[in-house]
Write a protein that holds these residues in place. Structure first.
Motif, PDB file in Angstrom:
ATOM      1  N   LYS A  48      20.144  67.288  31.704  1.00 30.20           N
ATOM      2  CA  LYS A  48      21.177  67.081  32.623  1.00 30.20           C
ATOM      3  C   LYS A  48      22.041  68.112  32.657  1.00 30.20           C
ATOM      4  O   LYS A  48      22.653  68.758  33.600  1.00 30.20           O
ATOM      5  CB  LYS A  48      21.637  65.583  32.573  1.00 30.20           C
ATOM      6  N   GLU A  49      22.710  68.551  31.367  1.00 33.06           N
ATOM      7  CA  GLU A  49      23.652  69.646  31.382  1.00 33.06           C
ATOM      8  C   GLU A  49      23.129  70.910  31.708  1.00 33.06           C
ATOM      9  O   GLU A  49      23.795  71.585  32.552  1.00 33.06           O
ATOM     10  CB  GLU A  49      24.232  69.668  29.842  1.00 33.06           C
ATOM     11  N   LYS A  50      21.908  71.312  31.461  1.00 31.46           N
ATOM     12  CA  LYS A  50      21.426  72.522  31.905  1.00 31.46           C
ATOM     13  C   LYS A  50      21.230  72.789  33.449  1.00 31.46           C
ATOM     14  O   LYS A  50      21.209  73.516  34.062  1.00 31.46           O
ATOM     15  CB  LYS A  50      19.974  72.976  31.309  1.00 31.46           C
ATOM     16  N   ILE A  51      20.966  71.691  34.118  1.00 27.93           N
ATOM     17  CA  ILE A  51      20.467  71.687  35.455  1.00 27.93           C
ATOM     18  C   ILE A  51      21.866  71.037  36.488  1.00 27.93           C
ATOM     19  O   ILE A  51      21.510  71.271  37.703  1.00 27.93           O
ATOM     20  CB  ILE A  51      19.191  71.039  35.851  1.00 27.93           C
ATOM     21  N   GLY A  52      22.658  70.352  35.606  1.00 29.40           N
ATOM     22  CA  GLY A  52      23.997  70.037  36.508  1.00 29.40           C
ATOM     23  C   GLY A  52      23.683  68.781  37.250  1.00 29.40           C
ATOM     24  O   GLY A  52      23.970  68.900  38.460  1.00 29.40           O
ATOM     25  N   THR A  53      23.109  67.780  36.669  1.00 32.62           N
ATOM     26  CA  THR A  53      22.769  66.560  37.234  1.00 32.62           C
ATOM     27  C   THR A  53      23.400  65.390  36.468  1.00 32.62           C
ATOM     28  O   THR A  53      23.847  65.916  35.406  1.00 32.62           O
ATOM     29  CB  THR A  53      21.443  66.413  37.802  1.00 32.62           C
ATOM     30  N   ASN A  54      23.080  64.197  36.710  1.00 36.94           N
ATOM     31  CA  ASN A  54      23.459  63.044  35.773  1.00 36.94           C
ATOM     32  C   ASN A  54      22.188  62.418  35.151  1.00 36.94           C
ATOM     33  O   ASN A  54      20.977  62.643  35.568  1.00 36.94           O
ATOM     34  CB  ASN A  54      24.073  61.869  36.354  1.00 36.94           C
ATOM     35  N   GLN A  55      22.276  61.792  34.115  1.00 35.37           N
ATOM     36  CA  GLN A  55      21.070  61.324  33.383  1.00 35.37           C
ATOM     37  C   GLN A  55      20.314  60.392  34.063  1.00 35.37           C
ATOM     38  O   GLN A  55      19.175  60.250  33.956  1.00 35.37           O
ATOM     39  CB  GLN A  55      21.603  60.731  31.924  1.00 35.37           C
ATOM     40  N   ASP A  56      20.952  59.632  35.054  1.00 34.64           N
ATOM     41  CA  ASP A  56      20.421  58.597  35.611  1.00 34.64           C
ATOM     42  C   ASP A  56      19.238  59.194  36.674  1.00 34.64           C
ATOM     43  O   ASP A  56      18.209  58.805  36.853  1.00 34.64           O
ATOM     44  CB  ASP A  56      21.154  57.941  36.699  1.00 34.64           C
ATOM     45  N   ILE A  57      19.337  60.428  36.989  1.00 33.65           N
ATOM     46  CA  ILE A  57      18.553  61.182  37.659  1.00 33.65           C
ATOM     47  C   ILE A  57      17.469  61.672  37.206  1.00 33.65           C
ATOM     48  O   ILE A  57      16.078  61.517  37.302  1.00 33.65           O
ATOM     49  CB  ILE A  57      19.053  62.292  38.554  1.00 33.65           C
ATOM     50  N   ILE A  58      17.593  62.144  35.661  1.00 34.61           N
ATOM     51  CA  ILE A  58      16.447  62.603  34.842  1.00 34.61           C
ATOM     52  C   ILE A  58      15.749  61.315  34.502  1.00 34.61           C
ATOM     53  O   ILE A  58      14.565  61.310  34.255  1.00 34.61           O
ATOM     54  CB  ILE A  58      16.900  63.154  33.690  1.00 34.61           C
ATOM     55  N   SER A  59      16.452  60.240  34.212  1.00 35.18           N
ATOM     56  CA  SER A  59      15.729  58.982  33.836  1.00 35.18           C
ATOM     57  C   SER A  59      14.737  58.439  34.911  1.00 35.18           C
ATOM     58  O   SER A  59      13.552  58.064  34.825  1.00 35.18           O
ATOM     59  CB  SER A  59      16.531  58.063  33.546  1.00 35.18           C
ATOM     60  N   ASP A  60      15.323  58.687  36.157  1.00 31.98           N
ATOM     61  CA  ASP A  60      14.525  58.210  37.387  1.00 31.98           C
ATOM     62  C   ASP A  60      13.140  58.959  37.667  1.00 31.98           C
ATOM     63  O   ASP A  60      12.201  58.436  37.966  1.00 31.98           O
ATOM     64  CB  ASP A  60      15.227  58.224  38.565  1.00 31.98           C
ATOM     65  N   ILE A  61      13.501  60.504  37.397  1.00 27.56           N
ATOM     66  CA  ILE A  61      11.966  61.170  37.214  1.00 27.56           C
ATOM     67  C   ILE A  61      11.092  60.882  36.320  1.00 27.56           C
ATOM     68  O   ILE A  61      10.116  60.740  36.762  1.00 27.56           O
ATOM     69  CB  ILE A  61      12.612  62.655  37.217  1.00 27.56           C
TER      70      ILE A  61
END
Length: 89
Positions: A48-61
């Motif tokens: 999330k830090e590397k791509i500039g998003t939040n952890q919820d998005i990564i978890s959803d993916i």
């Protein structure tokens, strides 16, 4: 278990092969995504830090809940008579 292994097992059930085919692009991309994260030993937090998003998005993916774009790509492929391929290589 990889997506290809799971797919082979699931396709043995009646009616499942057709439904899997509808989601094949998404599942293969998801498998590649999770594998790439594991190979690089990158956590959700680091990604999330590397791509500039939040952890919820990564978890959803990772959970397969973030699929709107994949559905659209599949529909475009169907409309033009082509099979889209999205891979992390």
């Amino acid at each position: 278990m990889t997506w290809d292994e799971a797919k082979r097992r699931l396709e043995q059930r009646a009616g499942v092969k057709e439904e899997i085919g509808k989601c094949d692009l998404e599942f293969k991309m998801l498998d590649d995504f999770i594998t790439a994260m594991a190979e690089q030993n990158i956590s959700q937090d680091e990604l999330k830090e590397k791509i500039g998003t939040n952890q919820d998005i990564i978890s959803d993916i990772e959970s397969g809940l973030f699929h709107t774009a994949m559905e659209l790509i599949q529909k475009i492929g169907d409309a033009v008579g082509k099979k889209p391929v999205v891979r992390f290589v």
